[in-house]
Each structure stands twice: as C-alpha cells, then as structure tokens.
Scaffold this motif. Structure first.
Motif, short mmCIF file in Angstrom:
data_model
loop_
_atom_site.label_atom_id
_atom_site.label_comp_id
_atom_site.label_asym_id
_atom_site.label_seq_id
_atom_site.Cartn_x
_atom_site.Cartn_y
_atom_site.Cartn_z
N THR A 163 -9.08 -6.27 -13.68
CA THR A 163 -10.02 -5.81 -12.66
C THR A 163 -9.99 -4.29 -12.55
OG1 THR A 163 -9.70 -7.83 -11.37
CG2 THR A 163 -10.67 -5.98 -10.22
N PHE B 30 -13.64 -5.90 -4.20
CA PHE B 30 -12.35 -6.08 -4.85
C PHE B 30 -11.94 -7.56 -4.82
CE2 PHE B 30 -10.76 -1.57 -3.46
CZ PHE B 30 -11.66 -0.98 -4.32
N THR C 246 -11.62 -9.76 -8.20
CA THR C 246 -10.29 -10.27 -8.52
C THR C 246 -10.31 -11.79 -8.68
OG1 THR C 246 -9.23 -8.41 -7.42
CG2 THR C 246 -7.88 -10.38 -7.76
N MET D 152 -9.28 -13.47 -12.21
CA MET D 152 -8.21 -14.46 -12.33
C MET D 152 -8.71 -15.73 -13.00
SD MET D 152 -6.17 -13.91 -8.74
CE MET D 152 -4.99 -15.18 -9.10
#
Length: 173
Positions: free
Chosen positions: A74, A60, A64, A68
C-alpha cells in the motif's frame, strides 16, 4: 451486502441543505470491511496492478483492505507536510480555496501499476491530484475504487472522461 443500510446519514451537516454520508459506521463493521475488500477484488480481478494507493485519511483503510486481500503493498498519498523525506506535491482546487497532496519520492516505481482507493468521490479534485502524482513518478493508474460516489458532483464522470476505470460500491445522486 447493502452498504446503504450501514452508511450513516446526517442531514444539514456540515451546513443546512447537505446530507452527509458517513463512512465511519462501515469501517466499524468487520463484515462490511470484508465485503468491501471482496467486492473490489471481484471488480478488479482482471486488472493487473502491483500496489494499492490510499488517499488520506479514510482511503488508507480502503486501500489496505484491498492490498491485504490481493497480497499487495500500500502506498499513502498524504496531505502536505505529513510525509518525511523528499516528496512530489500536487495542488488542486477545493470548494473554498485549494489543497495540496504529496507522495514520497520513490513510493512508486517506473511502470508500476497502482489501484487508487478512497472512501468517497465527490468533485474529483483529490482523485485527479492523486493520479497525477502517481503518473509524475512514472507509475500507471490501474483504476479507482470508491466506497461512496456522489454522482451529482460528477467527480467519477471526470475521471472516466480522462480514461480511468472507476468502480463505486454505493452511488448517490
């Protein structure tokens, strides 16, 4: 940046003879996180993708950071029983039994290209299950990005043989 200098090494964990590669020091280092996002952005600059997907739980963070940097969304691929609503599930073999991953129905749209990210690739079972979930939902796997690859366990090779693009930032035998 040399991630090998930051990645922790723990001999004989979780059992004698294993050298555990610990990603936690990398995640605590803001410059290292920035490097990971930038390096994967460069490596996948010519790859079209609509979203990133992270594999629970450390994936994760990687997904992420990438999302970004690329201004993408996501998707979370989770361990069974942690996702609300309807889900697709995929079981796979692990060292001492089996495990199951799940993806929330509707998380991937038909034809959506998804870049899958995780902290580490070992034997590849989890990564293959993640790809199968994305594809079963009608998406396409744009590639895989791993911070650490344990090359001797051949998981990345398995993915490449299946036709997937794999990028790893720190490779160990």
């Amino acid at each position: 940046m040399n991630l090998d200098r930051i990645i922790g090494k723990h001999p004989d964990f979780p059992k004698p003879g294993i050298l555990f590669r610990d990603i936690n020091p990398v995640f605590r280092n803001g410059e290292a996180l920035k490097f990971i996002a930038s390096e994967f952005s460069k490596r996948f600059a010519k790859t079209r993708y609509d979203a990133t997907a992270g594999i629970e739980a450390r994936g994760f963070i990687v997904a992420t950071a990438l999302a970004m940097k690329a201004c993408k969304g996501t998707i979370m691929i989770r361990k069974v029983g942690k996702t609300p609503g309807a889900t697709l599930k995929r079981s796979y073999d692990i060292e001492y039994g089996s495990a199951t991953m799940e993806l929330q129905v509707g998380a991937v749209k038909k034809g959506q290209k998804v870049l899958i990210a995780d902290d580490l690739i070992a034997t590849g079972g989890t990564a293959v299950a993640a790809a199968q979930l994305i594809e079963e939902m009608g998406g396409k796997v744009a590639g895989f990005g791993f911070v650490i690859e344990l090359a001797g366990l051949k998981g990345a090779d398995k993915l490449r043989e299946m036709g997937y693009r794999v990028e790893s930032l720190a490779v160990y035998d």
